[in-house]
Design a protein around this motif. Structure first.
Motif, PDB file in Angstrom:
ATOM      1  N   UNK A 108      44.293  46.292  41.253  1.00  0.00           N
ATOM      2  CA  UNK A 108      43.449  45.871  42.389  1.00  0.00           C
ATOM      3  C   UNK A 108      42.537  47.020  42.816  1.00  0.00           C
ATOM      4  N   UNK A 109      43.083  48.216  42.932  1.00  0.00           N
ATOM      5  CA  UNK A 109      42.257  49.355  43.375  1.00  0.00           C
ATOM      6  C   UNK A 109      41.130  49.639  42.385  1.00  0.00           C
ATOM      7  N   UNK A 138      32.612  49.628  33.941  1.00  0.00           N
ATOM      8  CA  UNK A 138      31.978  50.885  34.361  1.00  0.00           C
ATOM      9  C   UNK A 138      31.940  50.930  35.892  1.00  0.00           C
ATOM     10  N   UNK A 139      31.459  49.826  36.485  1.00  0.00           N
ATOM     11  CA  UNK A 139      31.403  49.734  37.955  1.00  0.00           C
ATOM     12  C   UNK A 139      31.951  48.366  38.348  1.00  0.00           C
ATOM     13  N   UNK A 140      32.906  48.320  39.272  1.00  0.00           N
ATOM     14  CA  UNK A 140      33.429  47.001  39.655  1.00  0.00           C
ATOM     15  C   UNK A 140      32.405  46.192  40.451  1.00  0.00           C
ATOM     16  N   UNK A 141      32.591  44.882  40.442  1.00  0.00           N
ATOM     17  CA  UNK A 141      31.687  43.978  41.176  1.00  0.00           C
ATOM     18  C   UNK A 141      32.417  43.430  42.398  1.00  0.00           C
ATOM     19  N   UNK A 142      31.667  43.171  43.452  1.00  0.00           N
ATOM     20  CA  UNK A 142      32.211  42.394  44.572  1.00  0.00           C
ATOM     21  C   UNK A 142      31.948  40.929  44.234  1.00  0.00           C
ATOM     22  N   UNK A 159      34.757  45.771  53.606  1.00  0.00           N
ATOM     23  CA  UNK A 159      36.214  45.851  53.752  1.00  0.00           C
ATOM     24  C   UNK A 159      36.868  44.473  53.705  1.00  0.00           C
ATOM     25  N   UNK A 160      36.156  43.471  54.214  1.00  0.00           N
ATOM     26  CA  UNK A 160      36.706  42.112  54.163  1.00  0.00           C
ATOM     27  C   UNK A 160      36.879  41.690  52.694  1.00  0.00           C
ATOM     28  N   UNK A 161      35.846  41.954  51.879  1.00  0.00           N
ATOM     29  CA  UNK A 161      35.931  41.549  50.463  1.00  0.00           C
ATOM     30  C   UNK A 161      37.013  42.377  49.756  1.00  0.00           C
ATOM     31  N   UNK A 162      37.067  43.656  50.084  1.00  0.00           N
ATOM     32  CA  UNK A 162      38.101  44.509  49.459  1.00  0.00           C
ATOM     33  C   UNK A 162      39.498  43.949  49.758  1.00  0.00           C
ATOM     34  N   UNK A 163      39.677  43.482  50.984  1.00  0.00           N
ATOM     35  CA  UNK A 163      40.970  42.899  51.366  1.00  0.00           C
ATOM     36  C   UNK A 163      41.284  41.662  50.527  1.00  0.00           C
ATOM     37  N   UNK A 164      40.264  40.865  50.253  1.00  0.00           N
ATOM     38  CA  UNK A 164      40.453  39.654  49.436  1.00  0.00           C
ATOM     39  C   UNK A 164      40.884  40.030  48.020  1.00  0.00           C
ATOM     40  N   UNK A 165      40.271  41.112  47.484  1.00  0.00           N
ATOM     41  CA  UNK A 165      40.633  41.533  46.116  1.00  0.00           C
ATOM     42  C   UNK A 165      42.104  41.983  46.111  1.00  0.00           C
ATOM     43  N   UNK A 166      42.466  42.777  47.118  1.00  0.00           N
ATOM     44  CA  UNK A 166      43.859  43.270  47.189  1.00  0.00           C
ATOM     45  C   UNK A 166      44.853  42.116  47.294  1.00  0.00           C
ATOM     46  N   UNK A 167      44.472  41.076  48.028  1.00  0.00           N
ATOM     47  CA  UNK A 167      45.444  39.988  48.215  1.00  0.00           C
ATOM     48  C   UNK A 167      45.475  39.026  47.027  1.00  0.00           C
ATOM     49  N   UNK A 168      44.518  39.142  46.108  1.00  0.00           N
ATOM     50  CA  UNK A 168      44.498  38.221  44.953  1.00  0.00           C
ATOM     51  C   UNK A 168      45.129  38.860  43.716  1.00  0.00           C
ATOM     52  N   UNK A 169      44.917  40.145  43.558  1.00  0.00           N
ATOM     53  CA  UNK A 169      45.394  40.818  42.334  1.00  0.00           C
ATOM     54  C   UNK A 169      46.804  41.361  42.588  1.00  0.00           C
ATOM     55  N   UNK A 170      47.747  40.929  41.752  1.00  0.00           N
ATOM     56  CA  UNK A 170      49.154  41.254  42.013  1.00  0.00           C
ATOM     57  C   UNK A 170      49.474  42.740  41.888  1.00  0.00           C
TER      58      UNK A 170
END
Ligand SMILES: Cc1cc2nc3c(=O)[nH]c(=O)nc-3n(C[C@H](O)[C@H](O)[C@H](O)COP(=O)(O)OP(=O)(O)OC[C@H]3O[C@@H](n4cnc5c(N)ncnc54)[C@H](O)[C@@H]3O)c2cc1C
Length: 578
Positions: A343-344, A236-240, A327-338
């Motif tokens: 990722x979005x 429903x809502x993504x987690x950081x 934004x730092x955490x968002x960047x980590x998610x983008x770089x981990x999920x192929x």
């Protein structure tokens, strides 16, 4: 649903009944009906409360516990991946130095069974079990103004009376089963993570759904994905998430901590959140980009709550500062999920840190596996109904053998309301709290004499390392009761004014942060119809400042409280500090 010793799969709408299906197992000591104190719940809080009242004050006390064993959270939550995310060396009792020295934790964040073993050990070490009645679910708690005693009744038909009632019912206890159309029609097996079968669940070759991506879902998803044929995660809502970096504890580190526990205890008691962490004395807006990156990387590599509770000091207060951290955490998610589309979907839009921080061990990586699918309410469509075969979401039916509800709790107030508490004049706590809870210091409630809550609403509770807050409450309540006994006082309750002032103070403080802008269980937002009101207490100096304030209240003769003493000439009521 069988009437077995432990919960099994169940019909979801029967969830509340499942919570009470553990069969009663009475202790071998014949229970007298009248006690000085009745304590409800045998987790960290209830066990220490019993030890304090019985062994320090010499009172008669009885613990009533719905489950068939001690441990509370760690008795019930046995889902795959369940573990604490407070470091083990401070996720424990600190009141007994010998206990601290004799127990060694295996991991930085131990699993549920190890924490349960620890609590079992504590129960045996302090000989608590003879004074705990297991399999007793309290469903009525009524104050009698003529006798100044409470009568506590259970689902199982027992009645107890006591001068004092202490609700040690836990802040994350009442499981939240969502009301989804068709929920009982599913022909496969359903489980709620907070009532996990003691025998475990085999996911081998199964098509599994997990509903919910909070701290529990984040722990369970990677483990279930290892076993299941196909795992579909409904979000429903993504987690950081930040990395846990769990691992074995180095024996040398344990040795050093054991040699230095007095300092550790002092640190966590004075800290903001009950951890050996404090915000950096600097604004993220003042740091250069290079400096920020260095600090963010350091905290990320350190793992655990450092990134959440040891970050720049304006992260919780200033949206511009928070954007930089988010934004730092968002960047980590983008770089981990192929897959960039996946990722979005996993990237939150709310302010980082304003929901309970889940710790991640391979959560994001799990979405790179071929057998794992993410169904996001926002982009793929929300869950519409549960069908015989599975789940319909966004107009599409997904078929499953097992549905796991990782849908969290009616936090902070759910378990208290279930006690059906009636105070002076038959006033119902549930009705009183319809627009959100009100409780002086988060421990007591006006009109409900001699009723105490441990980690209740409007106290630091779930916004802290909970055992630290539990110990503070237990010790404050014990001293308060000792004071009453020394001074022959019959009842204590806060004044309406003190309670109102405290409630305003709680809201004023949290309103300075970004927390109220996010829909979270801290704000009651996960439960449809629940009042939108902050349920804990933050600052200004966190749990350390809160502890000091409570001590000042008692040092000033229990400022904000009213006492009554019952002599031969009737009841005399006095304001505290008169
Ligand atoms: C999965 C999970 C992970 C967690 N991880 C952390 C962590 O890392 N760090 C942290 O600080 N906190 C964590 N928590 C919060 C955790 O609840 C506390 O740390 C702590 O265990 C609370 O202890 P307690 O004794 O107050 O409550 P609980 O452990 O919840 O015990 C309350 C007991 O009261 C009983 N009870 C409730 N209502 C009734 C009734 N009507 N009649 C009879 N008995 C009743 C329940 O059966 C339960 O046994 C976590 C919680 C969960 C669910």
């Amino acid at each position: 649903m069988s009437n077995s010793q432990t919960p099994t799969a169940f019909t979801p709408s029967d969830f509340s009944a499942v919570q009470m299906r553990e069969t009663a197992k009475s202790s071998d000591r014949a229970p007298p009906t009248h006690f000085d104190a009745v304590i409800i719940g045998a987790g960290f809080a209830g066990m220490y409360m019993l030890h304090s009242l019985r062994d320090k004050l010499g009172m008669s006390a009885r613990v009533l516990e719905a489950g068939n064993g001690v441990g509370g959270t760690w008795y019930w939550n046995r889902y795959p991946g369940a573990r604490c995310d407070t470091p083990s060396y401070i996720y424990c009792y600190t009141f007994d130095r010998n206990l601290l020295q004799e127990w060694e934790w295996s991991e930085r964040y131990p699993e549920q069974d190890e924490i349960l073993r620890y609590l079992e050990h504590c129960a045996d070490r302090f000989d608590l079990k003879p004074d705990i009645d297991f399999g007793k679910r309290v469903n009525s708690t009524v104050f009698d103004e003529t006798t100044n005693r409470w009568t506590v009744r259970t689902e199982q038909g027992d009645a107890y009376t006591a001068r004092y009632v202490i609700a040690a019912t836990g802040c994350l206890t009442a499981g939240n089963m969502p009301k989804i159309k068709g929920i009982d029609t599913f022909k496969g097996r359903s489980y709620h993570t907070s009532r996990w079968p003691h025998s475990g669940v085999d996911f081998t070759a199964k098509r599994v759904a997990v509903i919910g991506t909070g701290a529990t879902g984040v722990q369970a998803v990677p483990i279930i994905a290892q076993q299941a044929k196909q795992l579909t995660v409904f979000q429903r809502t993504p987690a950081y998430c930040v990395p846990a970096r769990n691992g074995k504890v180095d024996p040398e580190v344990t040795k050093a901590r054991h040699a230095n526990y007095d300092q550790v205890i002092d640190n966590i008691r004075k800290s903001f959140f009950g951890f050996e962490l404090s915000f950096m004395p600097k604004s993220v807006l003042e740091a250069t980009q290079e400096e920020r990156e260095r600090e963010f990387d350091r905290m990320w590599d350190q793992g655990g709550f450092e990134f959440w509770l040891g970050n720049y000091n304006d992260m919780f207060f200033d949206k511009r500062a928070n954007d930089i951290v988010s934004d730092y955490v968002r960047g980590k998610i983008r770089s981990t999920v192929n897959d960039p589309v996946v990722a979005e979907k996993l990237i939150p839009s709310y302010a980082y840190g304003t929901k309970r921080q889940p710790l991640d061990t391979n959560y994001y990586e799990t979405f790179n596996k071929r057998n794992v699918l993410l169904v996001d309410a926002k982009t793929d469509g929300p869950i519409e109904e549960i069908t015989e075969k599975g789940i319909r979401a966004g107009g599409k039916e997904y078929e499953f053998d097992i549905i796991v509800y990782a849908t969290g709790f009616d936090a902070m107030t759910g378990a208290l309301k279930a006690l059906d508490i009636k105070g002076r004049g038959g006033r119902s706590l549930t009705q009183l709290w319809e627009d959100g809870p009100a409780a002086y210091l988060g421990v007591t409630i006006a009109g409900f004499p001699n009723l105490f809550m441990i980690t209740g609403p409007q106290s630091p509770s779930a916004f802290s390392n909970v055992p630290v807050s539990i110990e503070q409450h237990v010790e404050w309540i014990t001293e308060c009761i000792a004071h009453m006994r020394r001074n022959h006082l019959t009842t204590i309750e806060p004044t309406e004014q003190a309670q109102e002032d405290w409630g305003k103070h709680v809201i004023d403080l949290v309103s300075m942060t970004l927390v109220p802008n996010t829909d979270s269980w801290y704000m009651g937002a996960n439960i449809p119809g629940k009042a939108h009101k902050f349920l804990a207490y933050i600052g200004p100096e966190g749990v350390g400042g809160y502890r000091r304030h409570c001590d000042e209240v008692s040092a000033k003769g229990y400022e904000g409280f009213e006492f009554a003493s019952q002599g031969q000439g009737g009841t005399a009521r006095t304001m505290a500090a008169e």
